[in-house]
Design a protein around this motif. Structure first.
Motif, PDB file in Angstrom:
ATOM      1  N   HIS A 152      12.321   0.867  53.790  1.00 17.12           N
ATOM      2  CA  HIS A 152      13.776   0.705  53.700  1.00 17.12           C
ATOM      3  C   HIS A 152      14.039  -0.534  52.854  1.00 17.12           C
ATOM      4  CE1 HIS A 152      17.915   1.104  54.632  1.00 17.12           C
ATOM      5  NE2 HIS A 152      17.985   0.228  55.607  1.00 17.12           N
ATOM      6  N   VAL A 153      15.293  -0.770  52.511  1.00 15.71           N
ATOM      7  CA  VAL A 153      15.649  -1.934  51.704  1.00 15.71           C
ATOM      8  C   VAL A 153      17.027  -2.418  52.135  1.00 15.71           C
ATOM      9  CG1 VAL A 153      16.661  -0.534  49.857  1.00 15.71           C
ATOM     10  CG2 VAL A 153      15.809  -2.830  49.338  1.00 15.71           C
ATOM     11  N   GLY A 154      17.229  -3.736  52.103  1.00 21.70           N
ATOM     12  CA  GLY A 154      18.529  -4.273  52.488  1.00 21.70           C
ATOM     13  C   GLY A 154      18.478  -5.785  52.646  1.00 21.70           C
ATOM     14  N   TYR A 155      19.566  -6.341  53.176  1.00 16.59           N
ATOM     15  CA  TYR A 155      19.695  -7.780  53.338  1.00 16.59           C
ATOM     16  C   TYR A 155      19.134  -8.232  54.690  1.00 16.59           C
ATOM     17  CZ  TYR A 155      22.692  -7.774  49.230  1.00 16.59           C
ATOM     18  OH  TYR A 155      23.163  -7.636  47.952  1.00 16.59           O
ATOM     19  N   VAL A 156      18.213  -9.171  54.643  1.00 13.34           N
ATOM     20  CA  VAL A 156      17.605  -9.721  55.853  1.00 13.34           C
ATOM     21  C   VAL A 156      17.726 -11.245  55.812  1.00 13.34           C
ATOM     22  CG1 VAL A 156      15.989  -7.827  56.246  1.00 13.34           C
ATOM     23  CG2 VAL A 156      15.326  -9.720  54.749  1.00 13.34           C
ATOM     24  N   ASP A 157      17.526 -11.876  56.974  1.00 17.54           N
ATOM     25  CA  ASP A 157      17.569 -13.330  57.088  1.00 17.54           C
ATOM     26  C   ASP A 157      16.214 -13.854  57.515  1.00 17.54           C
ATOM     27  OD1 ASP A 157      20.321 -13.117  56.641  1.00 17.54           O
ATOM     28  OD2 ASP A 157      20.766 -13.053  58.789  1.00 17.54           O
ATOM     29  N   GLN A 158      15.872 -15.042  57.038  1.00 18.47           N
ATOM     30  CA  GLN A 158      14.678 -15.735  57.507  1.00 18.47           C
ATOM     31  C   GLN A 158      15.111 -17.106  58.025  1.00 18.47           C
ATOM     32  OE1 GLN A 158      11.768 -17.503  54.808  1.00 18.47           O
ATOM     33  NE2 GLN A 158      10.162 -16.316  55.821  1.00 18.47           N
ATOM     34  N   VAL A 159      14.956 -17.310  59.318  1.00 24.08           N
ATOM     35  CA  VAL A 159      15.332 -18.574  59.955  1.00 24.08           C
ATOM     36  C   VAL A 159      14.130 -19.090  60.735  1.00 24.08           C
ATOM     37  CG1 VAL A 159      16.889 -19.713  61.569  1.00 24.08           C
ATOM     38  CG2 VAL A 159      17.750 -17.873  60.111  1.00 24.08           C
ATOM     39  N   GLY A 160      13.714 -20.303  60.429  1.00 27.05           N
ATOM     40  CA  GLY A 160      12.548 -20.864  61.093  1.00 27.05           C
ATOM     41  C   GLY A 160      11.277 -20.089  60.823  1.00 27.05           C
ATOM     42  N   GLY A 161      11.199 -19.460  59.654  1.00 25.62           N
ATOM     43  CA  GLY A 161      10.005 -18.689  59.300  1.00 25.62           C
ATOM     44  C   GLY A 161       9.970 -17.291  59.874  1.00 25.62           C
ATOM     45  N   GLU A 162      11.009 -16.877  60.614  1.00 27.52           N
ATOM     46  CA  GLU A 162      11.046 -15.560  61.239  1.00 27.52           C
ATOM     47  C   GLU A 162      12.114 -14.698  60.572  1.00 27.52           C
ATOM     48  OE1 GLU A 162       8.891 -14.639  63.502  1.00 27.52           O
ATOM     49  OE2 GLU A 162       7.985 -16.633  63.597  1.00 27.52           O
ATOM     50  N   TRP A 163      11.752 -13.422  60.315  1.00 25.54           N
ATOM     51  CA  TRP A 163      12.681 -12.495  59.686  1.00 25.54           C
ATOM     52  C   TRP A 163      13.455 -11.702  60.733  1.00 25.54           C
ATOM     53  CZ3 TRP A 163      13.723 -12.654  54.648  1.00 25.54           C
ATOM     54  CH2 TRP A 163      12.766 -13.178  53.767  1.00 25.54           C
TER      55      TRP A 163
END
Length: 235
Positions: A152-163
């Protein structure tokens, strides 16, 4: 691939992905202002948080993994990591930035920014499938690995090294589709069932990939709160 990846690959095995996705175009970066625990401060300090990062995500799950005993589980995880590493090598992603984390019987992969859908469908998936076939040829039936993989493809976040992000949740639903489990179980020599989302299918329909639309079968996915269209093929 167009250029050498600028971000490392984060891999998570199993578990549910969760969290909001911040809408927008491109990548917005900032440093995490929270004060981390001393023992993890140096690790987190090396990464900037990413919001609304547009990425290709891959979720995999080993077929019938719960039927294995402890020894079988350990061997399965080692073999699965090696096969996914082979996919990363095929992409040209350096092993030192490819970080698999064992969490059970499946993997979640957020690809680097430079890795496209075409790269994943033509190179990464084929590299994983090739490694799986080589493993299965040398393994007994008890240690054979049949794998389901969703792209799949889309917008993700990475906070503190975690997706986190809804694309990860969606990919997890696709890989759990009962029809995909059934077709792989009846597939004979095939070792990997690939499922692509409606968004990912667009690059196939436009003729960018080695395997065109005729190579995929339609799938109506109904898993938990997800109801959507997807497409699958066997490797």
């Amino acid at each position: 691939m167009q250029s050498e990846p600028s971000h490392g690959v984060r891999v998570k095995i199993g578990g549910n992905a969760h969290g909001p996705v911040v809408a927008g175009n491109g990548n917005v970066t900032h440093m995490n202002t929270a004060t981390p625990e001393p023992e993890v401060a140096s690790e987190r300090g090396r990464r900037a948080d990413l919001l609304a990062a547009y990425r290709v995500v891959v979720t995999t799950d080993v077929q019938r993994s719960s039927s294995r005993n402890n020894d079988g589980q350990r061997r399965m995880r080692r073999a699965l990591e090696e096969c996914v590493q082979a996919g990363a090598v095929a992409l040209g992603v350096p092993q030192e930035v490819f970080e698999p984390v064992d969490r059970g019987d499946g993997l979640q992969v957020v690809m680097p920014e430079a890795v496209t859908l075409v790269d994943v469908l033509d190179t990464f998936v084929e590299g994983v499938a090739k490694a799986l076939r080589e493993h299965n040829q040398a393994a007994s039936d008890a240690y054979r690995i049949d794998l389901r993989a969703a792209v799949h493809v889309g917008y993700v976040d990475q906070v503190g090294g975690e997706w986190s992000g809804t694309p990860l949740v969606h990919a997890a639903r696709l890989v759990d589709a009962p029809e995909v489990k059934h077709v792989l179980g009846e597939a004979g020599d095939a070792c990997l069932a690939l499922v692509v989302s409606d968004a990912a299918k667009h690059v196939v329909d436009e003729g960018y990939c080695k395997v065109g639309p005729i190579g995929y079968r339609h799938l109506a996915v109904v898993v938990k709160e997800t109801s959507c269209d997807a497409w699958w093929r066997l490797l």
